[in-house]
Write an enzyme that holds these catalytic residues in place. Structure first.
Site: not given
Ligand code: AMP
Length: 283
Positions: A32, A34, A37-39, A149, A151, A178
């Site tokens: 989504m 923004y 480091e996780g992304h 992730g 997460k 992460v």
């Molecule tokens: P989002 O943009 O929040 O929908 O997340 C997009 C992808 O990034 C999803 O698969 C999440 O699980 C993953 N993600 C978000 N935060 C983290 C994190 N801290 N560590 C690992 N993966 C993450």
């Protein structure tokens, strides 16, 4: 700069040409935006395993409930494009709502059972929105591998189930959580936290360490571990509400006695921000 596509057909045509050229493998990272480091870890993993990496950036309205943070969810496509450039992403897909939900759209994807527990109890409709948009994105990109992730552990399990059930030809690759150096899991929503709230938010990570300490000392009773975590988290001033603290097996079935590989999952409101996190039990 990565190529930026906003239209389903343009992205499809481009990827088809690439695939025809030399059967290049495609890795896909749905987000989504923004980016943090996780992304980045997801993208780096895809870069290592595939010739082409596609990142989608789409704040999907159907996975937000009424009164949730859809409007204020942080967005910055220019910054995200720079992050993608740094990481060597080939293609960014940032569709409009009209592209993802064509006029008159009436089809939804719902994974029964797994969507009804944990997050599902507090965010009704959330996983229907997630499963529907991920199906659409997988249909557009048709990747060899897609990266999710841990997460969002429940989301990962739902997507794995969905891909199996709907016979979608893609390999789902899980990527470990992460964390910032002090243990807070990276999340786009962390920008909502004031510095005092952020301090209280650290109680989530520290409650996992507490659980781990209890388990390493021989405690196996899930109830006692959850109670100790709850007492610890509640001590923090900005913690407004704990939606759940649950201990499950890897497939999200609740556990009474913990064992190796189980998951501890938590959802906590810190101020007006709802944070989720989880931890893999190791004995
Ligand atoms: P989002 O943009 O929040 O929908 O997340 C997009 C992808 O990034 C999803 O698969 C999440 O699980 C993953 N993600 C978000 N935060 C983290 C994190 N801290 N560590 C690992 N993966 C993450």
């Amino acid at each position: 700069m990565p190529l930026l596509f906003r239209k389903v057909n343009e992205l499809r045509n481009y990827l088809n040409t690439l695939r025809c050229e030399g059967g290049k493998s495609v890795g896909f990272v749905p987000t989504m935006g923004y980016l943090h480091e996780g992304h980045k870890k997801l993208i780096e993993t895809s870069k290592l395993q595939n010739e082409i990496t596609v990142v989608s950036i789409y704040v999907n309205p159907t996975q937000f409930g009424p009164g949730e943070d859809y409007e204020r969810y942080p967005r910055d496509l220019n910054r995200d494009m720079s992050v993608c450039e740094e990481l060597g992403v080939d293609v960014v897909f940032a569709p409009t709502d009209e592209e993802m939900y064509p006029a008159g759209n009436s089809t939804e994807v719902y994974v029964r059972g797994l969507s009804e527990v944990l997050e599902g109890k507090f965010r009704p409709g959330h996983f229907k929105g997630v499963a529907t948009v991920v199906t659409k994105l997988l249909n557009v990109v048709q990747p060899d591998r897609a990266y999710f992730g841990e997460k969002d552990y429940q989301q990962l399990k739902i997507i794995e189930r969905m891909v199996k059930d709907l016979l979608i030809p893609v390999q789902i690759v899980p990527v470990e959580i992460v964390r910032e150096p002090d243990g807070l899991a990276y999340s786009s929503r962390n920008v909502y936290l004031s510095s005092e709230e952020r301090e209280s938010a650290l109680s989530i990570y520290r409650s996992f360490l507490l659980a781990e300490k209890m388990i390493k000392a021989g405690e196996r009773n899930a109830q006692r571990i959850k109670e100790a975590m709850e007492t610890y988290i509640r001590k923090h001033p900005h913690v407004k509400k704990i939606d759940y603290i649950e201990i499950t097996d890897p497939e999200l079935n609740p556990k009474e006695e913990v064992q190796e590989g189980d998951r501890i999952l938590v959802a906590v409101w810190v101020g007006n921000t709802r944070l989720i996190d989880n931890w893999k039990v190791s004995l």
